[in-house]
Motif scaffolding. Structure first.
Motif, PDB file in Angstrom:
ATOM      1  N   LEU A 297       0.826  -1.204   0.000  1.00 13.22           N
ATOM      2  CA  LEU A 297       0.000   0.000   0.000  1.00 13.22           C
ATOM      3  C   LEU A 297       0.860   1.254   0.000  1.00 13.22           C
ATOM      4  CD1 LEU A 297      -2.803   1.354   0.248  1.00 13.22           C
ATOM      5  CD2 LEU A 297      -2.588   1.122   2.728  1.00 13.22           C
ATOM      6  N   GLU A 298       1.895   1.253   0.843  1.00 12.64           N
ATOM      7  CA  GLU A 298       2.772   2.422   0.928  1.00 12.64           C
ATOM      8  C   GLU A 298       3.560   2.615  -0.357  1.00 12.64           C
ATOM      9  OE1 GLU A 298       5.116   1.672   4.362  1.00 12.64           O
ATOM     10  OE2 GLU A 298       3.466   2.018   5.782  1.00 12.64           O
ATOM     11  N   GLU A 299       3.856   1.511  -1.040  1.00 15.84           N
ATOM     12  CA  GLU A 299       4.645   1.601  -2.268  1.00 15.84           C
ATOM     13  C   GLU A 299       3.803   2.011  -3.460  1.00 15.84           C
ATOM     14  OE1 GLU A 299       7.340  -1.323  -5.155  1.00 15.84           O
ATOM     15  OE2 GLU A 299       6.605  -2.034  -3.214  1.00 15.84           O
ATOM     16  N   VAL A 300       2.614   1.452  -3.564  1.00 13.70           N
ATOM     17  CA  VAL A 300       1.791   1.648  -4.752  1.00 13.70           C
ATOM     18  C   VAL A 300       0.658   2.643  -4.524  1.00 13.70           C
ATOM     19  CG1 VAL A 300       0.336   0.480  -6.449  1.00 13.70           C
ATOM     20  CG2 VAL A 300       2.359  -0.677  -5.530  1.00 13.70           C
ATOM     21  N   GLY A 301       0.083   2.620  -3.324  1.00 13.03           N
ATOM     22  CA  GLY A 301      -1.026   3.526  -3.026  1.00 13.03           C
ATOM     23  C   GLY A 301      -2.355   3.085  -3.595  1.00 13.03           C
ATOM     24  N   ASP A 302      -2.516   1.801  -3.896  1.00  9.38           N
ATOM     25  CA  ASP A 302      -3.765   1.289  -4.455  1.00  9.38           C
ATOM     26  C   ASP A 302      -4.799   1.096  -3.338  1.00  9.38           C
ATOM     27  OD1 ASP A 302      -5.817   0.076  -5.785  1.00  9.38           O
ATOM     28  OD2 ASP A 302      -4.660  -1.644  -6.491  1.00  9.38           O
ATOM     29  N   PRO A 303      -5.965   1.751  -3.394  1.00  7.47           N
ATOM     30  CA  PRO A 303      -6.972   1.590  -2.345  1.00  7.47           C
ATOM     31  C   PRO A 303      -7.433   0.143  -2.165  1.00  7.47           C
ATOM     32  CG  PRO A 303      -7.501   3.467  -3.745  1.00  7.47           C
ATOM     33  CD  PRO A 303      -6.373   2.734  -4.402  1.00  7.47           C
ATOM     34  N   GLU A 304      -7.357  -0.667  -3.225  1.00  4.42           N
ATOM     35  CA  GLU A 304      -7.793  -2.053  -3.107  1.00  4.42           C
ATOM     36  C   GLU A 304      -6.895  -2.845  -2.159  1.00  4.42           C
ATOM     37  OE1 GLU A 304     -10.538  -3.946  -4.323  1.00  4.42           O
ATOM     38  OE2 GLU A 304     -11.158  -1.855  -4.330  1.00  4.42           O
ATOM     39  N   THR A 305      -5.645  -2.437  -2.040  1.00  7.26           N
ATOM     40  CA  THR A 305      -4.756  -3.091  -1.074  1.00  7.26           C
ATOM     41  C   THR A 305      -5.228  -2.823   0.342  1.00  7.26           C
ATOM     42  OG1 THR A 305      -2.916  -2.763  -2.607  1.00  7.26           O
ATOM     43  CG2 THR A 305      -2.362  -3.389  -0.354  1.00  7.26           C
ATOM     44  N   ASN A 306      -5.654  -1.606   0.598  1.00  5.27           N
ATOM     45  CA  ASN A 306      -6.204  -1.267   1.913  1.00  5.27           C
ATOM     46  C   ASN A 306      -7.491  -2.035   2.163  1.00  5.27           C
ATOM     47  OD1 ASN A 306      -6.038   0.449   4.347  1.00  5.27           O
ATOM     48  ND2 ASN A 306      -7.945   1.308   3.561  1.00  5.27           N
ATOM     49  N   ALA A 307      -8.306  -2.198   1.119  1.00  2.56           N
ATOM     50  CA  ALA A 307      -9.537  -2.972   1.249  1.00  2.56           C
ATOM     51  C   ALA A 307      -9.225  -4.424   1.629  1.00  2.56           C
ATOM     52  CB  ALA A 307     -10.332  -2.932  -0.057  1.00  2.56           C
ATOM     53  N   ARG A 308      -8.161  -4.975   1.042  1.00  2.00           N
ATOM     54  CA  ARG A 308      -7.776  -6.354   1.355  1.00  2.00           C
ATOM     55  C   ARG A 308      -7.352  -6.474   2.824  1.00  2.00           C
ATOM     56  NH1 ARG A 308      -6.393 -10.626  -1.791  1.00  2.00           N
ATOM     57  NH2 ARG A 308      -8.058  -9.737  -3.059  1.00  2.00           N
ATOM     58  N   ILE A 309      -6.637  -5.488   3.336  1.00  2.00           N
ATOM     59  CA  ILE A 309      -6.248  -5.502   4.752  1.00  2.00           C
ATOM     60  C   ILE A 309      -7.493  -5.519   5.642  1.00  2.00           C
ATOM     61  CG2 ILE A 309      -5.128  -4.156   6.578  1.00  2.00           C
ATOM     62  CD1 ILE A 309      -3.175  -3.123   4.430  1.00  2.00           C
ATOM     63  N   ASN A 310      -8.441  -4.649   5.324  1.00  2.00           N
ATOM     64  CA  ASN A 310      -9.672  -4.580   6.124  1.00  2.00           C
ATOM     65  C   ASN A 310     -10.450  -5.885   6.049  1.00  2.00           C
ATOM     66  OD1 ASN A 310      -9.140  -1.934   6.878  1.00  2.00           O
ATOM     67  ND2 ASN A 310     -10.254  -1.067   5.133  1.00  2.00           N
ATOM     68  N   GLN A 311     -10.460  -6.523   4.882  1.00  2.00           N
ATOM     69  CA  GLN A 311     -11.215  -7.768   4.720  1.00  2.00           C
ATOM     70  C   GLN A 311     -10.574  -8.918   5.501  1.00  2.00           C
ATOM     71  OE1 GLN A 311     -11.160  -7.605   0.442  1.00  2.00           O
ATOM     72  NE2 GLN A 311     -13.307  -7.012   0.306  1.00  2.00           N
ATOM     73  N   TYR A 312      -9.249  -8.950   5.550  1.00  3.58           N
ATOM     74  CA  TYR A 312      -8.579  -9.967   6.372  1.00  3.58           C
ATOM     75  C   TYR A 312      -8.950  -9.790   7.845  1.00  3.58           C
ATOM     76  CZ  TYR A 312      -5.458 -12.303   3.035  1.00  3.58           C
ATOM     77  OH  TYR A 312      -4.952 -13.082   2.024  1.00  3.58           O
ATOM     78  N   GLU A 313      -8.974  -8.538   8.298  1.00  6.28           N
ATOM     79  CA  GLU A 313      -9.306  -8.276   9.698  1.00  6.28           C
ATOM     80  C   GLU A 313     -10.751  -8.653  10.001  1.00  6.28           C
ATOM     81  OE1 GLU A 313      -7.485  -7.484  12.209  1.00  6.28           O
ATOM     82  OE2 GLU A 313      -5.618  -7.266  11.089  1.00  6.28           O
ATOM     83  N   LEU A 314     -11.662  -8.299   9.092  1.00  6.52           N
ATOM     84  CA  LEU A 314     -13.068  -8.647   9.284  1.00  6.52           C
ATOM     85  C   LEU A 314     -13.244 -10.156   9.293  1.00  6.52           C
ATOM     86  CD1 LEU A 314     -16.065  -7.971   9.516  1.00  6.52           C
ATOM     87  CD2 LEU A 314     -16.145  -7.760   7.013  1.00  6.52           C
ATOM     88  N   ALA A 315     -12.563 -10.851   8.386  1.00  6.34           N
ATOM     89  CA  ALA A 315     -12.670 -12.311   8.332  1.00  6.34           C
ATOM     90  C   ALA A 315     -12.235 -12.944   9.653  1.00  6.34           C
ATOM     91  CB  ALA A 315     -11.833 -12.853   7.179  1.00  6.34           C
ATOM     92  N   PHE A 316     -11.195 -12.407  10.263  1.00  2.45           N
ATOM     93  CA  PHE A 316     -10.729 -12.940  11.545  1.00  2.45           C
ATOM     94  C   PHE A 316     -11.790 -12.740  12.628  1.00  2.45           C
ATOM     95  CE2 PHE A 316      -8.483 -12.434  15.619  1.00  2.45           C
ATOM     96  CZ  PHE A 316      -7.802 -13.642  15.680  1.00  2.45           C
ATOM     97  N   ARG A 317     -12.397 -11.556  12.650  1.00  2.00           N
ATOM     98  CA  ARG A 317     -13.434 -11.295  13.658  1.00  2.00           C
ATOM     99  C   ARG A 317     -14.690 -12.123  13.405  1.00  2.00           C
ATOM    100  NH1 ARG A 317     -11.552  -5.988  12.612  1.00  2.00           N
ATOM    101  NH2 ARG A 317     -13.423  -5.488  11.396  1.00  2.00           N
ATOM    102  N   MET A 318     -14.992 -12.377  12.119  1.00  2.00           N
ATOM    103  CA  MET A 318     -16.177 -13.159  11.781  1.00  2.00           C
ATOM    104  C   MET A 318     -16.058 -14.608  12.232  1.00  2.00           C
ATOM    105  SD  MET A 318     -17.041 -11.562   8.013  1.00  2.00           S
ATOM    106  CE  MET A 318     -17.897 -13.039   7.475  1.00  2.00           C
ATOM    107  N   GLN A 319     -14.858 -15.095  12.442  1.00  2.00           N
ATOM    108  CA  GLN A 319     -14.697 -16.466  12.931  1.00  2.00           C
ATOM    109  C   GLN A 319     -15.334 -16.631  14.314  1.00  2.00           C
ATOM    110  OE1 GLN A 319     -10.293 -16.855  12.147  1.00  2.00           O
ATOM    111  NE2 GLN A 319     -10.969 -18.786  11.224  1.00  2.00           N
ATOM    112  N   THR A 320     -15.476 -15.535  15.033  1.00  2.00           N
ATOM    113  CA  THR A 320     -16.139 -15.579  16.330  1.00  2.00           C
ATOM    114  C   THR A 320     -17.585 -15.123  16.234  1.00  2.00           C
ATOM    115  OG1 THR A 320     -14.051 -15.145  17.473  1.00  2.00           O
ATOM    116  CG2 THR A 320     -16.068 -14.718  18.700  1.00  2.00           C
ATOM    117  N   SER A 321     -17.850 -14.070  15.453  1.00  2.00           N
ATOM    118  CA  SER A 321     -19.187 -13.476  15.412  1.00  2.00           C
ATOM    119  C   SER A 321     -20.194 -14.315  14.631  1.00  2.00           C
ATOM    120  CB  SER A 321     -19.124 -12.076  14.804  1.00  2.00           C
ATOM    121  OG  SER A 321     -18.652 -12.114  13.466  1.00  2.00           O
TER     122      SER A 321
END
Length: 518
Positions: A297-321
């Motif tokens: 993300l810091e190298e390229v600045g593509d917003p989709e990379t940030n979206a992928r980070i958020n989706q990994y985090e959500l997926a981890f939380r969804m394992q409990t929710s």
């Protein structure tokens, strides 16, 4: 070679700016890389500045601008929201019960008693006019009228006539808003279902749920903002395909797309950790992947990379929710009395309605429940009762349950399909059976809660349920009204893409229907 326009005078292109992107500038590669880094930071600070500025202005000006509503009512944008509501929202969330294939309005909601005396008579040419027909009936020698096979009876205090096929939903006539005059531009399923779901007949546009997820953000960090539930299909029914195009985020970031839950097994794939992997190890793995993505993300600045980070985090939380969400053991006996035993079977429409209520309780912004099979070109008398049996009680239970729990007031519930059906029969006609073709001119949709007008019927169709007599509502107008109920001005709720300020309601004028709002 020097750029003709100094960089300090070039406006940054940030979904609303008018300047070039970094890739358009005739500057050396090293400067382009520096520009990307600075632009990414500038985008972040610019968005934060606007959001904080508007929040501060709302606090300073208070009721003089926003009326007498409370601060909680004025500012309801969730985590990750890209704008504040334009109005005090009447609904915080929405549940859309989509009857894919198009229910027959004159068989369910739009009572036409005079048709009973016109069985097998030709539909007058003056009624049909020069309206386009599908290729499935355009070649018919006749267009024989097919009155509804089922009786209608008055329901509720209003005495509104509803088909005997809807004994449960009929009880809601004093609580819902019925729209009899919905109109669409499409006469075939694919463009029509796209128009209803995305506001456009061409694929690639964001769906209604994606627009809301992008604009209003999440009210729950442990579940998706936009969830899609596909219900079990009825054997023998004609199944029009549905696909992720209908819940796509289009040109918005992929994090705003609908998350489709599976009807069997775990709601999403790979919900459980592999054998031998502890939660600590899973956490370390995600942290490692996210650190790599952060460097990208810091190298390229593509917003989709940030979206992928958020989706990994959500997926981890969804394992409990998610296991907690789908564990119905805490539901009291009254729940099953209301929804019926069918709600205990994963994937049924009733089950999905109960799941939608549980998601509303947990702050899911938008839930869409699909029921396929309503495409009754033939055997309408055999298949329509199946579909009504599958959906009637669940629809009633959902609205009633939300009302009992105090959630209906700020939850908008929508029921409807992509167009209506013809009053004339497609193919053969008998007293015991008929088929109905597509009809875009007038079909019925209902809404409940979320600031809609209770017990109200909007619009009037002719005696053949073929043309609008009074108060037409186009799909664009309907979507504009839905956005208004959720606090958004459809004209201002835009995203710049391909040089156009894109909107859910498109470029053709659309209007809010104030009569639908309480």
């Amino acid at each position: 070679m020097k750029s003709e326009t100094p960089l300090s005078q070039s406006a940054c292109c940030d979904h609303g700016g008018t300047g070039p992107t970094v890739y358009d500038l005739p500057v050396p590669l090293s400067l382009r890389e520096e520009w990307k880094t600075l632009a990414t930071r500038r985008h972040f600070l610019g968005r934060m500045g606007k959001t904080l500025g508007w929040a501060g202005l709302a606090t300073l000006l208070g009721d003089s601008v926003f009326g007498s509503t409370s601060a909680a009512e004025r500012v309801t944008a969730g985590v990750g929201a890209h704008r504040l509501p334009d109005f005090a929202p009447k609904a915080k969330r929405a549940i859309y019960l989509f009857m894919s294939g198009a229910p027959s309005q004159m068989d369910l909601w739009d009572y036409k008693p005079t048709l009973a005396n016109q069985f097998d008579k030709d539909l007058p040419d003056s009624v049909r006019g020069n309206q386009a027909l599908t290729g499935m009936t355009a070649g018919q020698a006749r267009f024989p009228i097919a009155p509804s096979h089922w009786a209608f009876a008055p329901q509720g205090n209003s005495g509104r006539y509803v088909s005997e096929l809807l004994p449960w939903t009929g009880k809601l006539v004093d609580d819902i808003t019925l729209i009899h005059t919905m109109q669409t531009d499409a006469i075939n399923h694919e463009p029509a279902i796209l128009l209803m779901n995305t506001g456009n007949m061409n694929p690639g546009k964001p769906s209604l749920g994606s627009w809301l997820a992008y604009g209003l953000g999440s009210m729950n960090e442990n579940l998706p903002t936009f969830v899609v539930l596909n219900s079990t299909t009825m054997p023998g029914t004609d199944l029009q395909p549905i696909s992720p195009k209908l819940w796509s985020s289009g040109f918005l970031s992929s994090e705003y797309a609908g998350v489709a839950f599976r009807s069997k097994g775990a709601p999403v794939l790979y919900l459980e950790d592999p054998s031998g992997m502890s939660r600590d190890v899973r956490r370390e793995l995600i942290d490692a992947v996210n650190s790599i993505n952060q460097m990208t993300l810091e190298e390229v600045g593509d917003p989709e990379t940030n979206a992928r980070i958020n989706q990994y985090e959500l997926a981890f939380r969804m394992q409990t929710s998610l296991p907690e969400l789908t564990d119905f053991r805490d539901e009291p006996a009254s729940t099953w009395t209301l929804y019926g035993d069918e709600a205990k079977q994963a994937g049924t429409f009733a089950y999905n309605c109960l799941l939608a209520r549980r998601m509303a309780e947990r702050g899911v912004r938008f839930t869409q429940v699909y029921q396929r099979g309503w495409d009754v070109h033939s055997n309408a008398v055999g298949n329509t009762p199946k579909l009504c049996t599958a959906t009637d009680r669940g629809s009633y239970a959902l609205v009633t349950d939300l009302k009992r729990r105090g959630l209906l007031e700020d939850t908008l519930v929508i029921w409807g399909g992509e167009f209506g059906r013809t009053v004339y029969s497609q193919g053969g006609l008998s007293k015991d059976n008929y088929g109905r073709d597509h009809h875009p001119r007038c079909f019925t949709v209902w809404m409940a809660g979320g600031g809609t007008k209770q017990g109200y019927v909007h619009g009037q169709t002719d005696d053949f349920c073929y043309n609008v007599v009074k108060d037409p509502v186009h799909v664009r107008d309907f979507n504009a009204t839905v956005l208004r109920l959720l606090g958004m001005n459809h004209e201002r709720f835009t995203f710049k893409f391909q040089g156009l300020e894109q909107k859910l309601t498109g470029v053709v004028p659309a209007k809010v229907i104030p009569e639908l709002i309480a």
